[in-house]
Design a protein around this motif. Structure first.
Motif, short mmCIF file in Angstrom:
data_model
loop_
_atom_site.label_atom_id
_atom_site.label_comp_id
_atom_site.label_asym_id
_atom_site.label_seq_id
_atom_site.Cartn_x
_atom_site.Cartn_y
_atom_site.Cartn_z
N ASN A 299 124.38 -20.24 -2.37
CA ASN A 299 125.75 -19.74 -2.50
C ASN A 299 126.42 -20.13 -3.81
OD1 ASN A 299 125.66 -18.50 0.06
ND2 ASN A 299 126.24 -20.42 1.07
N GLU A 300 125.63 -20.31 -4.86
CA GLU A 300 126.20 -20.60 -6.17
C GLU A 300 126.38 -19.31 -6.96
OE1 GLU A 300 124.27 -23.60 -8.48
OE2 GLU A 300 123.79 -24.84 -6.74
N ALA A 301 127.20 -19.39 -8.00
CA ALA A 301 127.37 -18.25 -8.92
C ALA A 301 126.68 -18.60 -10.23
CB ALA A 301 128.86 -17.98 -9.14
N TRP A 302 125.58 -17.91 -10.50
CA TRP A 302 124.83 -18.11 -11.73
C TRP A 302 125.40 -17.20 -12.81
CZ3 TRP A 302 119.50 -20.25 -12.43
CH2 TRP A 302 119.23 -21.25 -11.48
N THR A 303 126.54 -17.59 -13.33
CA THR A 303 127.23 -16.81 -14.34
C THR A 303 128.10 -17.73 -15.17
OG1 THR A 303 128.63 -14.86 -14.73
CG2 THR A 303 129.22 -16.27 -12.85
N ALA A 304 128.54 -17.26 -16.32
CA ALA A 304 129.36 -18.07 -17.21
C ALA A 304 130.13 -17.14 -18.14
CB ALA A 304 128.49 -19.02 -18.04
#
Length: 352
Positions: A299-304
């Motif tokens: 449930n992580e967001a792999w974005t930046a």
């Protein structure tokens, strides 16, 4: 240097590291000027590495690639105009000769599923970095993983974080590029199985990944290589938008006019399976990869945010290929090919 339990990165034995330094020093002599556009690409046959090679050649770089003596030839690299040299990250004595006449290293390599991450991604990279220092390499570009420093429980991510720390302790002008995900992985993991009426594996989570085209990553990598402001910095490269696995599958279904056979793997099952495999020596590498799957299903967001990075590298954000555009182009070409060969329900011949 941080560890991951019994599987954490362990520095190469002193004798081995010293042997590597001796070989590097013996080959470092010289006085012959090194061309600024001469680069070594490590991992040049991989999904990302081959795009870096191609883009560098297009931009006029003299490209040398390390290739291992293996059954699968690297003829395509030579056909493009690159030079290949046989070497192996697990054999430090093979590395110095590959660096003669090189001004910069672009390190895209990582262990294949059948290889040891400890030997390739840790011991091999330490040896390569030591050689780079001893031979006066000007720049070292290192491909890492998004948020690797936040997941020491995942062996590969911990090794990447440890390598970042190792680079920071050197005098090298390095740039770390932390990557989130590739468009090309979406094709292999979802688009192709759907077209071939095979099962698609997913997880019951809300993790989001901002995929990026490896061609764009290659372009940004070379922009960073040319930019002194990127020296000794860490940049995260993320695509324009982040998607869950469910959203990606739905996109592929809509564009292919197909229904996916989705098999959902609960996150708890990944954790339980990893726990069982860790108890068997023969299955530890598989357990390590399941640890990575746990993170992807966490449930992580792999974005930046990328605004500052685009400005730093002089890249127009509008020139970055979105996942929607990439999939649209891919399926348009594939569906056109299907019509040409007269395919209907049986889509297993879509490569023809």
């Amino acid at each position: 240097m941080p560890g991951v339990g019994s599987r954490g990165p362990q520095l190469a034995p002193a004798s081995r590291a010293r042997r590597c330094r001796l070989h590097c020093t013996a080959n470092a002599g010289g006085g012959t000027p090194v061309a600024k556009n001469s680069i070594l690409v490590v991992g040049g046959t991989g999904t990302l590495g081959r795009q870096v090679v191609r883009k560098a050649l297009d931009e006029g770089y003299e490209v040398r690639c390390i290739v291992k003596p293996r059954m699968n030839p690297a003829d395509f690299l030579r056909d493009w105009g690159a030079t290949t040299v046989q070497a192996d990250l697990t054999d430090p004595t093979s590395l110095p000769a590959t660096l003669v006449g090189i001004s910069a290293i672009i390190d895209c390599a990582t262990a294949r599923p059948e290889e040891s991450t400890q030997k390739v991604d840790w011991e091999g990279k330490v040896a390569l970095i030591q050689c780079a220092q001893a031979m006066g390499i000007k720049r070292y570009m290192f491909m890492s993983i998004f948020n690797c420093d936040k997941h020491p429980e995942v062996p590969l991510m911990n090794i990447k974080a440890a390598t970042e720390q190792y680079l920071a302790a050197t005098a090298l002008d390095y740039t770390v590029l932390r990557l989130c995900g590739f468009h090309q992985a979406v094709i292999g993991n979802y688009a192709v199985p759907i077209l071939e009426d095979r099962k698609v594996w997913g997880t019951n989570d809300d993790s989001r990944t901002a995929y990026m085209d490896t061609q764009d990553i290659a372009r940004l990598t070379l922009a960073a290589l040319r930019n002194d402001a990127c020296n000794r910095r860490t940049l995260t490269l993320a695509g324009p938008a982040a998607y869950t696995t469910k959203e990606v599958i739905e996109k592929c279904e809509n564009l292919s006019d197909s229904r996916a056979q989705v098999s959902t793997v609960p996150t708890w099952l990944l954790k339980g399976t990893r726990g069982l495999l860790r108890g068997a020596d023969w299955a530890k590498d598989a357990a390590d990869r399941l640890a990575f799957a746990e993170v992807l299903a966490g449930n992580e967001a792999w974005t930046a945010p990328m605004e500052e990075t685009y400005a730093l590298l002089g890249v127009d954000p509008a020139s970055i290929t979105s996942l929607d555009d990439y999939l649209q182009e891919y399926f348009t070409r594939i569906m056109k090919k299907l019509k040409q060969v007269g395919a209907t329900a049986d889509r297993t011949n879509f490569y023809v």
